[in-house]
Design a protein around this motif. Structure first.
Motif, mmCIF file in Angstrom:
data_model
loop_
_atom_site.group_PDB
_atom_site.id
_atom_site.type_symbol
_atom_site.label_atom_id
_atom_site.label_comp_id
_atom_site.label_asym_id
_atom_site.label_seq_id
_atom_site.Cartn_x
_atom_site.Cartn_y
_atom_site.Cartn_z
ATOM 1 N N PHE A 39 0.834 -1.199 0.000
ATOM 2 C CA PHE A 39 0.000 0.000 0.000
ATOM 3 C C PHE A 39 0.872 1.253 0.000
ATOM 4 C CE2 PHE A 39 -2.248 -3.482 1.956
ATOM 5 C CZ PHE A 39 -3.490 -3.449 1.335
ATOM 6 N N ALA A 40 0.437 2.252 -0.739
ATOM 7 C CA ALA A 40 1.188 3.501 -0.836
ATOM 8 C C ALA A 40 1.157 4.250 0.491
ATOM 9 C CB ALA A 40 0.596 4.372 -1.939
ATOM 10 N N LEU A 41 2.299 4.829 0.849
ATOM 11 C CA LEU A 41 2.411 5.622 2.067
ATOM 12 C C LEU A 41 2.304 7.105 1.718
ATOM 13 C CD1 LEU A 41 5.340 3.693 3.772
ATOM 14 C CD2 LEU A 41 2.896 3.462 4.194
ATOM 15 N N PRO A 42 1.762 7.911 2.615
ATOM 16 C CA PRO A 42 1.586 9.337 2.306
ATOM 17 C C PRO A 42 2.888 10.111 2.217
ATOM 18 C CG PRO A 42 1.006 8.877 4.583
ATOM 19 C CD PRO A 42 1.199 7.551 3.925
ATOM 20 N N GLY A 43 3.939 9.577 2.817
ATOM 21 C CA GLY A 43 5.222 10.269 2.779
ATOM 22 C C GLY A 43 6.236 9.535 3.618
ATOM 23 N N LEU A 44 7.473 10.005 3.605
ATOM 24 C CA LEU A 44 8.544 9.391 4.364
ATOM 25 C C LEU A 44 8.642 10.082 5.711
ATOM 26 C CD1 LEU A 44 10.794 7.275 4.270
ATOM 27 C CD2 LEU A 44 12.332 9.065 3.411
ATOM 28 N N ASP A 45 8.285 9.377 6.748
ATOM 29 C CA ASP A 45 8.280 9.943 8.093
ATOM 30 C C ASP A 45 9.329 9.213 8.914
ATOM 31 O OD1 ASP A 45 7.842 10.805 10.655
ATOM 32 O OD2 ASP A 45 5.658 10.659 10.564
ATOM 33 N N SER A 46 10.345 9.892 9.309
ATOM 34 C CA SER A 46 11.451 9.245 10.015
ATOM 35 C C SER A 46 11.012 8.679 11.356
ATOM 36 C CB SER A 46 12.588 10.244 10.238
ATOM 37 O OG SER A 46 12.135 11.339 11.023
ATOM 38 N N GLU A 47 9.882 9.152 11.899
ATOM 39 C CA GLU A 47 9.423 8.671 13.194
ATOM 40 C C GLU A 47 8.391 7.554 13.065
ATOM 41 O OE1 GLU A 47 8.001 11.944 15.419
ATOM 42 O OE2 GLU A 47 9.941 12.976 15.492
ATOM 43 N N MET A 48 7.983 7.233 11.832
ATOM 44 C CA MET A 48 6.948 6.216 11.640
ATOM 45 C C MET A 48 7.535 4.818 11.786
ATOM 46 S SD MET A 48 4.482 5.487 8.359
ATOM 47 C CE MET A 48 5.705 4.479 7.542
ATOM 48 N N SER A 49 6.831 3.939 12.455
ATOM 49 C CA SER A 49 7.205 2.540 12.551
ATOM 50 C C SER A 49 5.981 1.690 12.265
ATOM 51 C CB SER A 49 7.758 2.207 13.938
ATOM 52 O OG SER A 49 6.719 2.203 14.899
ATOM 53 N N LEU A 50 6.201 0.414 11.991
ATOM 54 C CA LEU A 50 5.078 -0.465 11.707
ATOM 55 C C LEU A 50 4.142 -0.577 12.909
ATOM 56 C CD1 LEU A 50 6.786 -3.344 9.708
ATOM 57 C CD2 LEU A 50 5.516 -1.385 8.818
ATOM 58 N N ASP A 51 4.694 -0.404 14.104
ATOM 59 C CA ASP A 51 3.866 -0.485 15.306
ATOM 60 C C ASP A 51 2.869 0.662 15.392
ATOM 61 O OD1 ASP A 51 5.140 -2.789 16.124
ATOM 62 O OD2 ASP A 51 6.648 -1.722 17.314
ATOM 63 N N ASP A 52 3.141 1.740 14.648
ATOM 64 C CA ASP A 52 2.248 2.901 14.696
ATOM 65 C C ASP A 52 1.097 2.804 13.698
ATOM 66 O OD1 ASP A 52 3.854 4.110 16.653
ATOM 67 O OD2 ASP A 52 5.189 4.952 15.127
ATOM 68 N N VAL A 53 1.173 1.844 12.786
ATOM 69 C CA VAL A 53 0.138 1.710 11.762
ATOM 70 C C VAL A 53 -1.159 1.250 12.412
ATOM 71 C CG1 VAL A 53 -0.550 0.468 9.692
ATOM 72 C CG2 VAL A 53 1.804 1.270 9.940
ATOM 73 N N ASP A 54 -2.253 1.907 12.098
ATOM 74 C CA ASP A 54 -3.550 1.615 12.714
ATOM 75 C C ASP A 54 -4.559 1.226 11.637
ATOM 76 O OD1 ASP A 54 -5.842 1.416 14.195
ATOM 77 O OD2 ASP A 54 -5.963 3.543 14.724
ATOM 78 N N PRO A 55 -4.813 -0.070 11.440
ATOM 79 C CA PRO A 55 -5.796 -0.496 10.431
ATOM 80 C C PRO A 55 -7.186 0.085 10.677
ATOM 81 C CG PRO A 55 -4.454 -2.350 11.139
ATOM 82 C CD PRO A 55 -4.140 -1.213 12.077
ATOM 83 N N ASP A 56 -7.538 0.320 11.952
ATOM 84 C CA ASP A 56 -8.855 0.897 12.234
ATOM 85 C C ASP A 56 -8.996 2.299 11.655
ATOM 86 O OD1 ASP A 56 -10.028 -1.240 13.543
ATOM 87 O OD2 ASP A 56 -9.187 -0.673 15.478
ATOM 88 N N ALA A 57 -7.865 2.948 11.432
ATOM 89 C CA ALA A 57 -7.894 4.290 10.842
ATOM 90 C C ALA A 57 -7.642 4.241 9.334
ATOM 91 C CB ALA A 57 -6.841 5.165 11.512
ATOM 92 N N GLY A 58 -7.665 3.034 8.769
ATOM 93 C CA GLY A 58 -7.455 2.890 7.332
ATOM 94 C C GLY A 58 -6.005 2.947 6.928
ATOM 95 N N GLU A 59 -5.086 2.660 7.862
ATOM 96 C CA GLU A 59 -3.658 2.694 7.566
ATOM 97 C C GLU A 59 -3.146 1.282 7.322
ATOM 98 O OE1 GLU A 59 -2.817 6.565 10.465
ATOM 99 O OE2 GLU A 59 -2.039 4.591 11.000
ATOM 100 N N PHE A 60 -2.555 1.057 6.158
ATOM 101 C CA PHE A 60 -2.035 -0.262 5.795
ATOM 102 C C PHE A 60 -0.686 -0.097 5.102
ATOM 103 C CE2 PHE A 60 -6.618 -0.530 5.976
ATOM 104 C CZ PHE A 60 -6.827 -1.670 6.746
ATOM 105 N N VAL A 61 0.169 -1.088 5.266
ATOM 106 C CA VAL A 61 1.509 -1.047 4.690
ATOM 107 C C VAL A 61 1.751 -2.220 3.761
ATOM 108 C CG1 VAL A 61 3.987 -1.137 5.199
ATOM 109 C CG2 VAL A 61 2.467 0.219 6.637
ATOM 110 N N TYR A 62 1.455 -3.449 4.248
ATOM 111 C CA TYR A 62 1.789 -4.677 3.528
ATOM 112 C C TYR A 62 0.783 -5.735 3.931
ATOM 113 C CZ TYR A 62 4.847 -8.340 1.576
ATOM 114 O OH TYR A 62 5.372 -9.374 0.836
ATOM 115 N N SER A 63 0.275 -6.500 2.974
ATOM 116 C CA SER A 63 -0.876 -7.365 3.246
ATOM 117 C C SER A 63 -0.584 -8.511 4.197
ATOM 118 C CB SER A 63 -1.464 -7.905 1.939
ATOM 119 O OG SER A 63 -2.443 -7.009 1.440
ATOM 120 N N ARG A 64 0.653 -8.937 4.319
ATOM 121 C CA ARG A 64 0.946 -9.969 5.307
ATOM 122 C C ARG A 64 0.735 -9.419 6.718
ATOM 123 N NH1 ARG A 64 5.711 -10.562 7.641
ATOM 124 N NH2 ARG A 64 6.890 -9.823 5.841
ATOM 125 N N LEU A 65 1.006 -8.129 6.897
ATOM 126 C CA LEU A 65 0.835 -7.497 8.198
ATOM 127 C C LEU A 65 -0.628 -7.177 8.462
ATOM 128 C CD1 LEU A 65 3.866 -5.046 7.991
ATOM 129 C CD2 LEU A 65 3.798 -7.354 8.963
#
Length: 411
Positions: A39-65
């Motif tokens: 899934f496309a990310l909105p931008g490069l955020d140096s403070e972003m980690s996979l632990d911060d991704v919230d599917p309930d808010a519609g945030e997705f990175v990779y389908s295995r996750l």
């Protein structure tokens, strides 16, 4: 209690699916099938980690996750079982394996029902006991005291299946939950045969519940999958890590879509499954070619009262002992036209099988004898067809047995 005041019927139709929050701005009434692997990310955020991704808010990175379609399914599965967390897996076996892997360590002890699905029993014996150095004890859990007697200081996990496969035996979930809690052991229940519609073990004290979604939850014999539901935040964290990273056996988006679709009619299907199963159980119970019927809806079932206490219905699966030998069983099974000779359960179509030669053939003859799995024990997954057609088909099978007997007797 379920974390909502909505009925199970409403949850089965709508939980996890909210227009405009299912990954589409079109406001889909049903969750779209999201096949994208990334899934496309909105931008490069140096403070972003996979632990911060919230599917309930519609945030997705990779389908295995996490995947939007699978996430919607997991929300619904949690709601139906009355849990906070749900994880969908590639199969029921994967769900059970991952659950046990999240709980036990080498040197731990595990107590399990002896009358388990053969695949689960082999998993515990050949993987956990043989390869992972886990001490496994199988007990007749129809008597709660047998579970208590098997507990040791090293017991970390208690695993039950109720009703069981293929004996259709029950164990007292609430009583065993107290035993496990007193031993500081995690208590898990395979709820596949009852489904969330007829039984919710978390409400009775279980720590974790597993399903083969292949069966009743999907209900159409066109998807293989599994699921785990829990209220335990720490256990959920371990399970999610194993699902997404440690093992990586998450359910595919397409299978998630199919199970979401199937769940919408869970309550309707389960009512008809039970209605047909009860009629067939009563028919078989009165038949002179049947020596025993195993169905908790019958008052003759040894755990009928327990079933009335901890279940909201008796389900759609039964087994029965045919009078005769294995050749009689073969004649019976091979003459049927409405029932399909096949493994698995829980589909809208009626399936029938011979455990000793099919699902439980991997067990040794001694193990099968100990569990009462004879050469003429027949398991029936009763579908949603017309009741009279199903009974007429069974009559066809009994006629085939009579003809075979007449030829054998020289009549």
């Amino acid at each position: 209690m379920r974390p909502t005041d909505r009925t199970l019927e409403t949850l089965a139709v709508a939980a996890g699916e909210e227009p405009f929050r299912t990954g589409s701005e079109a406001g889909d009434v049903t969750s779209p099938l999201h096949l994208s692997s990334t899934f496309a990310l909105p931008g490069l955020d140096s403070e972003m980690s996979l632990d911060d991704v919230d599917p309930d808010a519609g945030e997705f990175v990779y389908s295995r996750l996490s995947n939007p379609t699978r996430h919607a399914l997991e929300k619904r599965l949690a709601a139906l079982e009355g849990g906070e967390h749900a994880m969908a897996f590639s199969s029921g076996t994967a769900a059970i394996f991952t659950t046990a892997l999240a709980v036990v360590e080498p040197g731990d002890h595990l107590v399990a029902f002896d009358d388990l699905y053969a695949g689960t029993r082999r998993l515990l014996e050949e993987v956990f006991a043989t390869r992972l150095d886990v001490d496994v004890s199988f007990v007749d859990a129809t008597e709660t005291e047998n579970v208590a007697a098997a507990i040791t200081d090293e017991t970390a996990f208690v695993w039950m299946e109720t009703p069981t496969n293929p004996g259709i035996e029950l164990c007292d979930i609430a009583a065993i939950a107290e035993i496990a809690d007193g031993a500081d052991a995690t208590f898990g229940v395979d709820n596949t045969f009852a489904s969330s519609y007829f039984q919710r073990p978390l409400e009775l004290g279980a720590d974790v519940v597993a399903h083969s979604t292949t069966k009743y939850l999907n209900g159409h014999s066109d998807s293989v999958g599994g699921a785990v539901v829990t209220d335990d935040d720490a256990l959920a964290e371990r399970l999610e890590f194993l699902q997404q990273v440690g093992v990586g056996d998450a359910l595919s988006p397409f299978d998630s879509y199919l199970v979401l679709r199937g769940l919408k009619t869970l309550h309707l299907r389960m009512r008809q499954h039970e209605r047909n199963a009860m009629a067939i159980a009563e028919f078989l119970d009165d038949h002179d070619r049947v020596s025993a019927v195993h169905y908790p809806g019958l008052e003759s079932h040894p755990q009928h009262d327990l079933a009335c206490e901890q279940m909201d219905g008796f389900g759609g699966i039964l087994s029965f002992e045919l009078e005769g030998d294995i050749d009689d069983a073969a004649a019976f099974l091979e003459s049927l036209e409405v029932f399909t000779l096949a493994v698995s359960v829980g589909g809208v179509e009626s399936l029938i099988e011979l455990p000793a030669g099919m699902t439980h053939e991997p067990l040794s003859e001694e193990e099968r004898e100990e569990l009462g799995i004879t050469e003429t024990l027949i398991r029936v997954s009763v579908g949603v067809e017309g009741t009279k057609d199903l009974i007429a088909d069974l009559d066809r099978g009994f006629d085939a047995v009579r003809r075979r007997s007449a030829v054998a007797d020289g009549d």
